[in-house]
Write a protein that holds these residues in place. Structure first.
Motif, PDB file in Angstrom:
ATOM      1  N   PRO A  21       0.812  -1.228   0.000  1.00 52.93           N
ATOM      2  CA  PRO A  21       0.000   0.000   0.000  1.00 52.93           C
ATOM      3  C   PRO A  21       0.845   1.277   0.000  1.00 52.93           C
ATOM      4  O   PRO A  21       0.451   2.274  -0.603  1.00 52.93           O
ATOM      5  N   LEU A  22       1.997   1.238   0.638  1.00 48.52           N
ATOM      6  CA  LEU A  22       2.847   2.430   0.663  1.00 48.52           C
ATOM      7  C   LEU A  22       3.452   2.708  -0.708  1.00 48.52           C
ATOM      8  O   LEU A  22       3.660   3.864  -1.082  1.00 48.52           O
ATOM      9  N   VAL A  24       2.119   1.510  -3.755  1.00 45.71           N
ATOM     10  CA  VAL A  24       1.053   1.716  -4.735  1.00 45.71           C
ATOM     11  C   VAL A  24       0.386   3.076  -4.556  1.00 45.71           C
ATOM     12  O   VAL A  24       0.096   3.768  -5.524  1.00 45.71           O
ATOM     13  N   CYS A  25       0.154   3.479  -3.337  1.00 39.79           N
ATOM     14  CA  CYS A  25      -0.566   4.728  -3.045  1.00 39.79           C
ATOM     15  C   CYS A  25       0.399   5.805  -2.561  1.00 39.79           C
ATOM     16  O   CYS A  25       0.279   6.311  -1.444  1.00 39.79           O
ATOM     17  N   LYS A  26       1.356   6.164  -3.403  1.00 36.85           N
ATOM     18  CA  LYS A  26       2.330   7.187  -3.008  1.00 36.85           C
ATOM     19  C   LYS A  26       1.626   8.515  -2.768  1.00 36.85           C
ATOM     20  O   LYS A  26       0.749   8.922  -3.517  1.00 36.85           O
ATOM     21  N   ALA A  28      -0.444   9.195  -0.499  1.00 41.89           N
ATOM     22  CA  ALA A  28      -1.762   9.057   0.128  1.00 41.89           C
ATOM     23  C   ALA A  28      -1.638   9.314   1.629  1.00 41.89           C
ATOM     24  O   ALA A  28      -0.599   9.092   2.227  1.00 41.89           O
ATOM     25  N   GLU A  29      -2.704   9.804   2.190  1.00 42.05           N
ATOM     26  CA  GLU A  29      -2.726  10.055   3.633  1.00 42.05           C
ATOM     27  C   GLU A  29      -3.461   8.890   4.293  1.00 42.05           C
ATOM     28  O   GLU A  29      -4.634   8.650   4.034  1.00 42.05           O
ATOM     29  N   PHE A  30      -2.735   8.147   5.110  1.00 38.18           N
ATOM     30  CA  PHE A  30      -3.319   7.003   5.790  1.00 38.18           C
ATOM     31  C   PHE A  30      -3.789   7.442   7.168  1.00 38.18           C
ATOM     32  O   PHE A  30      -3.132   7.234   8.177  1.00 38.18           O
TER      33      PHE A  30
END
Length: 92
Positions: A21-22, A24-26, A28-30
């Motif tokens: 996820p880190l 693939v979703c650069k 992104a706010e988790f």
């Protein structure tokens, strides 16, 4: 397949699940569900007043994350201990 090989495969899968996820979703706010819920309540009822305030407000987000991780570690330790005891009782 030996036990240590299974453990290594499981550890690699856990790392992959954490890293994918880190990658693939650069950017992104988790964020957590708390922030999302607060935002949704603000949209639905702008003049909503919470019933009570937090007992302890951590000084920073890092401390809050540390306390959350510590709580999760203690909880999983208790669950694993109980499951281990129940399993050991069955074998005896």
């Amino acid at each position: 397949m030996k036990l240590w090989q299974k453990n290594i495969i499981l550890a690699v899968l856990v790392v992959i699940l954490a890293v994918v996820p880190l990658v693939v979703c650069k950017g992104a706010e988790f964020g957590g569900a708390d922030g999302e819920a607060e935002e949704a309540i603000g949209e639905i009822a702008p003049d909503y007043e919470p019933w009570f305030a937090s007992i302890y407000e951590p000084a920073s987000g890092e401390i809050e994350s540390l306390l959350f991780a510590l709580q999760a570690a203690v909880g999983s330790g208790v669950v694993c201990f109980v499951l281990g005891r129940l399993t050991a009782k069955k074998e005896q």
